[in-house]
Design an enzyme around this catalytic site. Structure first.
Site, PDB file in Angstrom:
ATOM      1  N   CYS A   1      12.425  54.818 -46.909  1.00 28.31           N
ATOM      2  CA  CYS A   1      13.827  54.545 -46.570  1.00 28.31           C
ATOM      3  C   CYS A   1      13.953  53.309 -45.680  1.00 28.31           C
ATOM      4  O   CYS A   1      13.495  53.317 -44.534  1.00 28.31           O
ATOM      5  CB  CYS A   1      14.404  55.779 -45.870  1.00 28.31           C
ATOM      6  SG  CYS A   1      16.009  55.533 -45.123  1.00 28.31           S
TER       7      CYS A   1
ATOM      8  N   CYS B   1      16.056  53.808 -42.461  1.00 27.83           N
ATOM      9  CA  CYS B   1      15.315  54.632 -41.503  1.00 27.83           C
ATOM     10  C   CYS B   1      14.387  53.765 -40.652  1.00 27.83           C
ATOM     11  O   CYS B   1      14.193  54.025 -39.464  1.00 27.83           O
ATOM     12  CB  CYS B   1      14.477  55.683 -42.225  1.00 27.83           C
ATOM     13  SG  CYS B   1      15.435  56.846 -43.200  1.00 27.83           S
TER      14      CYS B   1
END
Length: 169
Positions: free
Chosen positions: A92, A95
């Site tokens: 991600c 993230c």
């Protein structure tokens, strides 16, 4: 090899080689090495603030990775302090931006709040239990209950407000 050499040099310094600084410097001392009391009186053990010290004592970190469900139960749900739970994934992109930013903001709180990091690929059961449908998802937990939540990236001001709301400051 370099570590051994540094260790030998460090260990070769005898307590007698340490000099006692003037009283004006003693008030500015930030740390002292540990020697047995029998070797050197405590008044002789002083280190100027410019010298760094190290310790082998484990440090209580404000940020930690969750290992399994029981670890989550022990360190998050049963925690006496408020906990920010960061559900993330290795793949991600957002993230990877939010994680360090959130860690930095939690560190600024000086131990008033903890941060748990949960990889959703490793702990899908926790992600399902806490209804994580997208990453990054951040939960604010207090006394085992979810009190606030957000999904996506936030800037530092928004994160600070989120943490202040959690700790009640």
């Amino acid at each position: 090899m370099a570590q051994r050499l540094a260790l030998r040099r460090f260990l070769s310094i005898s307590p007698q080689k340490l000099s006692v600084p003037p009283v004006s410097i003693l008030s500015k001392v930030s740390a002292a090495p540990c020697y047995p009391r029998s070797l050197v009186p405590l008044t002789q053990i002083t280190v100027p603030a410019s010298i760094r010290t190290f310790s082998t004592t484990p440090v209580c970190r404000a940020t930690f990775n969750i290992q399994d469900g029981s670890d989550f139960q022990d360190r998050v749900v049963n925690s006496q302090k408020p906990v920010v739970v960061d559900f993330h994934a290795q793949w991600c992109g957002p993230c990877k931006i939010l994680g360090p930013r959130l860690e930095k903001m939690v560190a600024k709180q000086q131990g008033k709040v903890l941060m748990a990091k949960v990889d959703i690929d490793d702990h899908t059961d926790l992600a399902i239990e806490y209804e994580v449908s997208a990453v990054p998802t951040v939960l604010a937990m207090k006394n085992g209950d979810v009190v606030d939540k957000f999904v996506g990236i936030k800037d530092e001001d928004q994160l600070e407000a989120f943490l202040k709301k959690l700790i009640g400051a």
